[in-house]
Design an enzyme around this catalytic site. Structure first.
Site, PDB file in Angstrom:
ATOM      1  N   ASP A   1      40.960  34.840  35.796  1.00  0.00           N
ATOM      2  CA  ASP A   1      39.871  34.596  36.734  1.00  0.00           C
ATOM      3  C   ASP A   1      40.311  33.682  37.874  1.00  0.00           C
ATOM      4  OD1 ASP A   1      37.429  34.281  37.947  1.00  0.00           O
ATOM      5  OD2 ASP A   1      36.488  33.195  36.300  1.00  0.00           O
TER       6      ASP A   1
ATOM      7  N   ASP B   1      37.599  37.287  44.719  1.00  0.00           N
ATOM      8  CA  ASP B   1      37.363  36.841  43.348  1.00  0.00           C
ATOM      9  C   ASP B   1      37.692  37.965  42.377  1.00  0.00           C
ATOM     10  OD1 ASP B   1      36.433  35.168  41.238  1.00  0.00           O
ATOM     11  OD2 ASP B   1      34.503  36.182  41.287  1.00  0.00           O
TER      12      ASP B   1
END
Length: 470
Positions: free
Chosen positions: A147, A348
């Site tokens: 992430d 992201d």
């Protein structure tokens, strides 16, 4: 007679020229569309593995955690419906936007507590893509969500003092690792948890305690420690700092935890600076039934890679980029750059669907609908409101979509980055609009699939290349 023949020849020549021009125009128009087999958009049950990685660099295989290439997906019936994935995605987006608003001074702390379902919430920890790393001595393999919107790496640890959720692999036991040690409360490293987690550290029997809470009320609390992290047989990070979770609950889907790739000092990117120099890249698989890679270090970069400069990080650990405009089917939307710069945009790996400012999304959706006018519409699917019923079609033509980033870098998206669906009767444009113009935009992982994405932090730039996983 000669005049008549001349007229006939001129007429035939004109007809041929018109046909040729029509053909050129048709080819030019088709060049702005993808020819797509509808079933290619639907989930597959067979894994197609890619051997591509970056030679000479530490590479990890990336899989979609709900796809057939993931060992976590042995029970196919447990794969969540698309509506649930999109709902979780919205929770993550709400959390990210609140965190950024607070960090940039656009939101007061009392507003933050009202907006988020959990105090000091950070990005949702239920991303789609996982990698397997080794932890401890002897090493134990663990599957972690990777992430770019998170910093602290953590995994569940025995003895699970309060509780642990079900995970596929055996839970890591630090007492069995000869290289593990706790970080003390008095250490300066303990204080660094505040920026990495959004929460001040705690202390239990002189051991530093971390606490990280996500936007959907998922959380991990435990000891802050260090151990050997193994990426490959030749790539080892000694004394790697991570969270050893003793109280963990939430939507982590049988993974062992999370690998943080943000900018903070505690992220794996910062901790491995001496070894990899803050260079990393990835290719997210173009479908859930194929594989990609996550690579650390600087290596040979494909000539297809084009770089856009990172924008100001706005006092956060996120990766901000600049969007200038969008093309749909060859038509430049002509969006005022202020629409994008008003709140900024981050890239992201954990957010699924790209979020655009309301005005930008409205223009994108309207133009897409105009170019898809011959196909019947379908009801909205959760946050996706531009949907089509393609039940009666085998092949469709969909307008190409390209993003124009800072530095006038144009990145073309593939068909698998544009449409999303679980059945042919409801195939949707895979973009959504923010509810507020001041909410940060997000370039999500669905639009990144199949691209080679290169993070060059020393150079302050982000690269995009085509056919990254092929």
């Amino acid at each position: 007679m000669a005049t008549f023949l001349k007229f006939v020849l001129s007429f035939l020549l004109l007809c041929c020229m018109n046909r040729a021009l029509d053909g050129l125009e048709s080819k030019r128009e088709n060049h702005q569309f993808h020819t797509l087999q509808v079933t290619s958009l639907l989930p597959s049950s067979v894994c197609t593995s890619s051997s591509k990685g970056q030679k000479g660099r530490a590479s990890l295989k990336v899989v979609h955690r709900h796809g057939p290439c993931s060992h976590l997906n042995q029970d196919k019936s447990n794969a969540p419906p698309l509506t649930q994935i999109l709902a979780h995605d919205q929770s993550r987006v709400d959390s990210l936007q609140s965190r950024i608003s607070f960090a940039t001074g656009k939101m007061a702390f009392q507003d933050l507590k009202v907006t988020l379902p959990a105090k000091s919430g950070v990005s949702l920890g239920s991303g789609n893509y996982i990698v397997t790393v080794g932890l401890g001595t002897p090493k134990k393999d663990l599957s972690l969500i990777f992430d770019t919107g998170s910093d602290l790496t953590w995994t569940q640890c025995q003895p699970c003092v309060r509780s642990c959720y079900a995970q596929q692999e055996p839970i890591f036991d630090p007492s069995l690792s000869t290289s593990y040690s706790n970080i003390t409360c008095s250490s300066a490293l303990c204080s660094s948890l505040r920026t990495a987690t959004g929460n001040p550290p705690g202390c239990m029997r002189s051991t530093c305690v971390y606490r990280i809470v996500y936007g959907d009320r998922s959380f991990s609390v435990g000891y802050f420690g260090k151990d050997k992290l193994t990426l490959s047989s030749t790539d080892v990070l000694n004394g790697f700092l991570f969270g050893c979770g003793q109280y963990n609950q939430g939507l982590f889907g049988e993974t062992a935890g999370l690998l943080g790739l943000g900018r903070d000092d505690l992220s794996i990117i910062s901790q491995s600076t001496k070894k990899y120099g803050k260079y990393f890249s990835y290719c997210l698989p173009s479908s859930s039934s194929s594989t990609g890679y996550l690579t650390f270090g600087k290596g040979k970069v494909s000539k297809s890679v084009k770089y856009t400069p990172f924008a100001n990080s706005q006092n956060t650990s996120f990766y901000f980029i600049e969007i200038l405009d969008i093309y749909v089917g060859g038509t430049k939307l002509g969006i005022n750059p202020v629409v994008f710069s008003n709140a900024g945009t981050i890239i992201d790996s954990g957010t699924v669907i790209t979020r655009l400012p309301p005005a930008a999304y409205s223009s994108l959706s309207k133009t897409f609908q105009e170019k898809m006018a011959k196909y019947p519409r379908a009801p909205a699917l959760s946050i996706l409101d531009t949907c089509y019923d393609l039940s009666n079609y085998t092949i469709v033509l969909i307008p190409k979509i390209s993003f124009l980033f800072g530095g006038r870098v144009k990145v073309d998206l593939g068909p698998s980055n544009i449409l999303l669906g679980q059945r042919q009767s409801q195939i949707c444009l895979a973009f959504a609009g923010n509810s507020n113009p001041s909410d940060v935009g997000i370039f999500g992982n669905y639009q990144q699939k199949g691209l080679q994405v290169e993070y060059d932090l020393p150079g302050g730039k982000l690269g995009f290349g085509s056919k990254g996983c092929a």
